[in-house]
Scaffold this motif. Structure first.
Motif, PDB file in Angstrom:
ATOM      1  N   GLN A   1     -92.754 -25.235  34.685  1.00 42.34           N
ATOM      2  CA  GLN A   1     -92.055 -26.423  35.174  1.00 42.34           C
ATOM      3  C   GLN A   1     -90.916 -26.764  34.234  1.00 42.34           C
ATOM      4  O   GLN A   1     -91.015 -26.567  33.014  1.00 42.34           O
ATOM      5  N   VAL A   2     -89.860 -27.273  34.798  1.00 42.90           N
ATOM      6  CA  VAL A   2     -88.672 -27.653  34.036  1.00 42.90           C
ATOM      7  C   VAL A   2     -88.408 -29.134  34.269  1.00 42.90           C
ATOM      8  O   VAL A   2     -88.430 -29.606  35.406  1.00 42.90           O
ATOM      9  N   GLY A  26     -89.067 -27.413  28.982  1.00 47.77           N
ATOM     10  CA  GLY A  26     -90.146 -26.811  29.745  1.00 47.77           C
ATOM     11  C   GLY A  26     -89.996 -25.338  30.032  1.00 47.77           C
ATOM     12  O   GLY A  26     -90.935 -24.698  30.503  1.00 47.77           O
ATOM     13  N   ARG A  27     -88.842 -24.778  29.768  1.00 51.88           N
ATOM     14  CA  ARG A  27     -88.602 -23.359  30.005  1.00 51.88           C
ATOM     15  C   ARG A  27     -87.443 -22.950  29.124  1.00 51.88           C
ATOM     16  O   ARG A  27     -86.582 -23.766  28.804  1.00 51.88           O
ATOM     17  N   THR A  28     -87.387 -21.674  28.767  1.00 46.06           N
ATOM     18  CA  THR A  28     -86.267 -21.197  27.964  1.00 46.06           C
ATOM     19  C   THR A  28     -84.956 -21.493  28.674  1.00 46.06           C
ATOM     20  O   THR A  28     -84.691 -20.983  29.760  1.00 46.06           O
ATOM     21  N   SER A  31     -82.566 -18.973  30.194  1.00 41.56           N
ATOM     22  CA  SER A  31     -83.030 -18.209  31.342  1.00 41.56           C
ATOM     23  C   SER A  31     -82.666 -18.892  32.661  1.00 41.56           C
ATOM     24  O   SER A  31     -82.981 -18.380  33.733  1.00 41.56           O
ATOM     25  N   LEU A  32     -82.007 -20.046  32.573  1.00 44.78           N
ATOM     26  CA  LEU A  32     -81.690 -20.857  33.742  1.00 44.78           C
ATOM     27  C   LEU A  32     -80.185 -20.941  33.964  1.00 44.78           C
ATOM     28  O   LEU A  32     -79.427 -21.226  33.036  1.00 44.78           O
ATOM     29  N   ASN A  77     -80.128 -27.099  24.508  1.00 46.07           N
ATOM     30  CA  ASN A  77     -80.780 -27.161  25.829  1.00 46.07           C
ATOM     31  C   ASN A  77     -80.118 -28.206  26.726  1.00 46.07           C
ATOM     32  O   ASN A  77     -80.793 -28.962  27.442  1.00 46.07           O
ATOM     33  N   LYS A 100     -83.679 -20.461  38.589  1.00 43.83           N
ATOM     34  CA  LYS A 100     -84.190 -19.247  37.952  1.00 43.83           C
ATOM     35  C   LYS A 100     -83.421 -18.006  38.413  1.00 43.83           C
ATOM     36  O   LYS A 100     -83.588 -16.929  37.845  1.00 43.83           O
ATOM     37  N   TYR A 111     -85.152 -26.653  40.375  1.00 40.92           N
ATOM     38  CA  TYR A 111     -85.563 -27.900  39.747  1.00 40.92           C
ATOM     39  C   TYR A 111     -84.406 -28.895  39.817  1.00 40.92           C
ATOM     40  O   TYR A 111     -83.235 -28.502  39.776  1.00 40.92           O
TER      41      TYR A 111
END
Length: 122
Positions: A1-2, A26-28, A31-32, A77, A100, A111
């Motif tokens: 989850q992001v 919530g995520r690298t 990678s988004l 981020n 993603k 998201y």
């Protein structure tokens, strides 16, 4: 989850500038692919633009190109939306989005943030 949290919205006079920020967790982050959308009252949500994972490429809706700039800082981020020469018709809730998928020209969010209000007075 992001999780995405926008900030920087507010009231600005026509012709002015504003910079929105969106902090992700919530995520690298790298990678988004990150994007921005907006929604004015009574209108559908509209794509503003998107930026690639490493920030090498940005893509904008035709009506935003030249006035809006998207950038990102992967160490923080955070993704930014710099808006210049603002017009009353730019008034809307602005949403940050994360995808993603790698594409930014056919951007498909996975998201969403909660949105931040931008109001441009004439």
């Amino acid at each position: 989850q992001v999780q995405l949290v926008e900030s920087g919205g507010g009231l600005v006079q026509a012709g002015g500038s504003l910079r929105l920020s969106c902090a992700a967790s919530g995520r690298t982050f790298s990678s988004l692919a990150m994007g921005w959308f907006r929604q004015a009252p009574g209108k559908e949500r509209e794509f503003v633009g998107a930026i690639s994972r490493m920030g090498s490429y940005a893509y904008y809706a035709d009506s935003m190109r030249g006035r809006f700039t998207i950038s990102r800082d992967n160490d923080k981020n955070t993704v930014y939306l710099q808006m210049n020469s603002l017009k009353p018709e730019d008034s809307a809730v602005y949403y940050c989005a994360a995808s993603k998928k790698t594409t930014i020209t056919e951007y498909e969010p996975d998201y969403w943030g909660q949105g931040t209000q931008v109001t441009v007075s004439s």
